[in-house]
Design an enzyme around this catalytic site. Structure first.
Site, short mmCIF file in Angstrom:
data_model
loop_
_atom_site.label_atom_id
_atom_site.label_comp_id
_atom_site.label_asym_id
_atom_site.label_seq_id
_atom_site.Cartn_x
_atom_site.Cartn_y
_atom_site.Cartn_z
N PRO A 88 -25.26 14.71 32.08
CA PRO A 88 -26.66 14.74 31.62
C PRO A 88 -27.31 16.11 31.85
O PRO A 88 -28.39 16.38 31.35
CB PRO A 88 -27.34 13.65 32.46
CG PRO A 88 -26.38 13.20 33.47
CD PRO A 88 -25.03 13.74 33.15
N GLU A 115 -21.27 9.89 40.88
CA GLU A 115 -22.34 10.89 40.84
C GLU A 115 -21.95 12.11 40.00
O GLU A 115 -22.72 13.05 39.86
CB GLU A 115 -22.70 11.35 42.26
CG GLU A 115 -23.40 10.29 43.10
CD GLU A 115 -24.62 9.71 42.40
OE1 GLU A 115 -25.40 10.48 41.84
OE2 GLU A 115 -24.76 8.47 42.43
N ARG A 153 -16.18 14.38 11.83
CA ARG A 153 -16.81 14.32 10.50
C ARG A 153 -16.83 15.69 9.82
O ARG A 153 -16.98 15.78 8.62
CB ARG A 153 -18.23 13.76 10.60
CG ARG A 153 -18.27 12.34 11.13
CD ARG A 153 -19.67 11.79 11.22
NE ARG A 153 -20.14 11.27 9.96
CZ ARG A 153 -21.06 11.83 9.20
NH1 ARG A 153 -21.63 12.96 9.58
NH2 ARG A 153 -21.41 11.30 8.06
N ASP A 168 -26.59 14.26 4.82
CA ASP A 168 -26.91 13.58 6.08
C ASP A 168 -28.11 14.20 6.77
O ASP A 168 -28.40 15.38 6.56
CB ASP A 168 -25.73 13.69 7.06
CG ASP A 168 -24.67 12.66 6.79
OD1 ASP A 168 -24.96 11.65 6.14
OD2 ASP A 168 -23.53 12.88 7.25
C1 LIG Z 1 -24.03 8.09 36.68
S1 LIG Z 1 -23.61 9.55 35.81
C2 LIG Z 1 -23.92 10.81 36.98
C3 LIG Z 1 -25.26 11.41 36.86
C4 LIG Z 1 -25.49 12.57 37.81
N1 LIG Z 1 -25.57 12.13 39.16
C5 LIG Z 1 -26.78 13.29 37.43
O1 LIG Z 1 -27.83 12.86 37.87
O2 LIG Z 1 -26.72 14.25 36.67
C6 LIG Z 1 -21.84 9.50 35.75
C7 LIG Z 1 -21.22 10.28 34.63
O3 LIG Z 1 -21.64 9.75 33.40
C8 LIG Z 1 -21.66 10.78 32.42
N2 LIG Z 1 -23.03 10.81 31.85
C9 LIG Z 1 -24.06 10.02 32.20
N3 LIG Z 1 -25.12 10.25 31.44
C10 LIG Z 1 -24.77 11.22 30.57
C11 LIG Z 1 -25.47 11.89 29.52
N4 LIG Z 1 -26.72 11.64 29.22
N5 LIG Z 1 -24.79 12.83 28.84
C12 LIG Z 1 -23.52 13.13 29.15
N6 LIG Z 1 -22.81 12.53 30.13
C13 LIG Z 1 -23.43 11.58 30.83
C14 LIG Z 1 -21.28 12.06 33.12
O4 LIG Z 1 -19.91 12.30 32.89
C15 LIG Z 1 -21.55 11.75 34.57
O5 LIG Z 1 -20.74 12.50 35.45
#
Ligand SMILES: C[S@@+](CC[C@H](N)C(=O)[O-])C[C@H]1O[C@@H](n2cnc3c(N)ncnc32)[C@H](O)[C@@H]1O
Length: 242
Positions: A88, A115, A153, A168
């Protein structure tokens, strides 16, 4: 194009990759998808892939050793590749990014869990950090699926002629105009008469104005980056005189 997906949950991918356009692309040899279970690269007898964070706090962190060994095993064939970490904290995936990634020969996608991953993996291996949006998922698998789908795509031949990316949403910077198909009336709602007029110039104008209206209402931020004609500007001024 080859996608190598590094995950603790490879079975999650069975459904999305065994249907429709992505399945056809794989069957036709236009894309290759390989799933790698990170746990196979854990070295201890319990196959541990996560550990508690230095500094304390809740949750677990994906260990650097199994993940690094997995990335190195995938890269061992020497094929050119870019490594993507799903997080994220990355840049949000969008149309332009998917198009650019489609130029690569191979993408290695790391699906985080818990995490997230030990930060040293980023330093050592990662080229792009990509987010699916401003929300937190339980893992990177859905993000990897979205990357494979949106990038594929843009690979020539993946979409049939009936499924072009041409009009699109985002292809010209705007959200797309509305679509209708038979019947001409459904539960009292009529198809806009212009679409049945056969007048191609009027249909094109109507679609452009619908796309401008939708974008102006829902994503005004996109309009700032669009090449607007004088007619577009006049139309938008009438729509929103502010
Ligand atoms: C519970 S999340 C960890 C979030 C992290 N502790 C943070 O706050 O940035 C677990 C995993 O889900 C994936 N993930 C969760 N949300 C995501 C998003 N919005 N975009 C991309 N990957 C995401 C990532 O690979 C991340 O390491």
């Amino acid at each position: 194009m080859k996608f190598d997906i590094l995950t603790l949950f490879p079975t999650m991918f069975a459904g999305p990759f065994s249907e429709s356009i992505i399945k056809r692309a794989v069957d036709n040899g236009l894309i290759e998808i390989a799933l790698h279970n990170i746990r196979d690269y854990a070295v201890d007898k319990h196959k541990t892939t996560d550990d508690s964070p230095y500094g304390g706090g809740a949750g677990m962190v994906m260990k650097a050793e199994p993940l690094s060994a997995c990335i190195e095993a995938v890269k061992a064939d020497g094929r050119a590749s870019k490594v993507i970490l799903t997080t994220p904290q990355g840049r949000p995936l969008n149309h332009a990014m998917a198009k650019q990634l489609a130029e690569e020969d191979r993408l290695i996608i790391i699906c985080g869990r818990y995490e997230g991953v030990d930060d040293r993996v980023k330093t050592l291996f990662v080229d792009y950090e990509i987010s699916l949006g401003d929300f937190v998922l339980t893992g990177g698998e859905l993000v990897a699926m979205a990357i494979v789908d949106s990038v594929s795509r843009f690979i020539p031949g993946v979409l049939g002629s009936a499924e072009s990316v041409g009009s699109d949403s985002f292809s010209d910077g705007l959200l797309e105009y509305p679509h209708y198909t038979r019947p001409p009336e459904f539960r009292g709602l009529q198809v806009p008469p212009v679409l049945m007029s056969g007048n191609h110039a009027e249909i094109a104008l109507w679609r452009r104005q619908q796309a401008l209206t939708k974008t102006c209402m829902v994503r005004p931020d996109l309009l700032a980056k669009v090449m607007l004609t004088k007619e577009d500007e006049k139309f938008l001024k009438e729509l929103d005189p502010k």
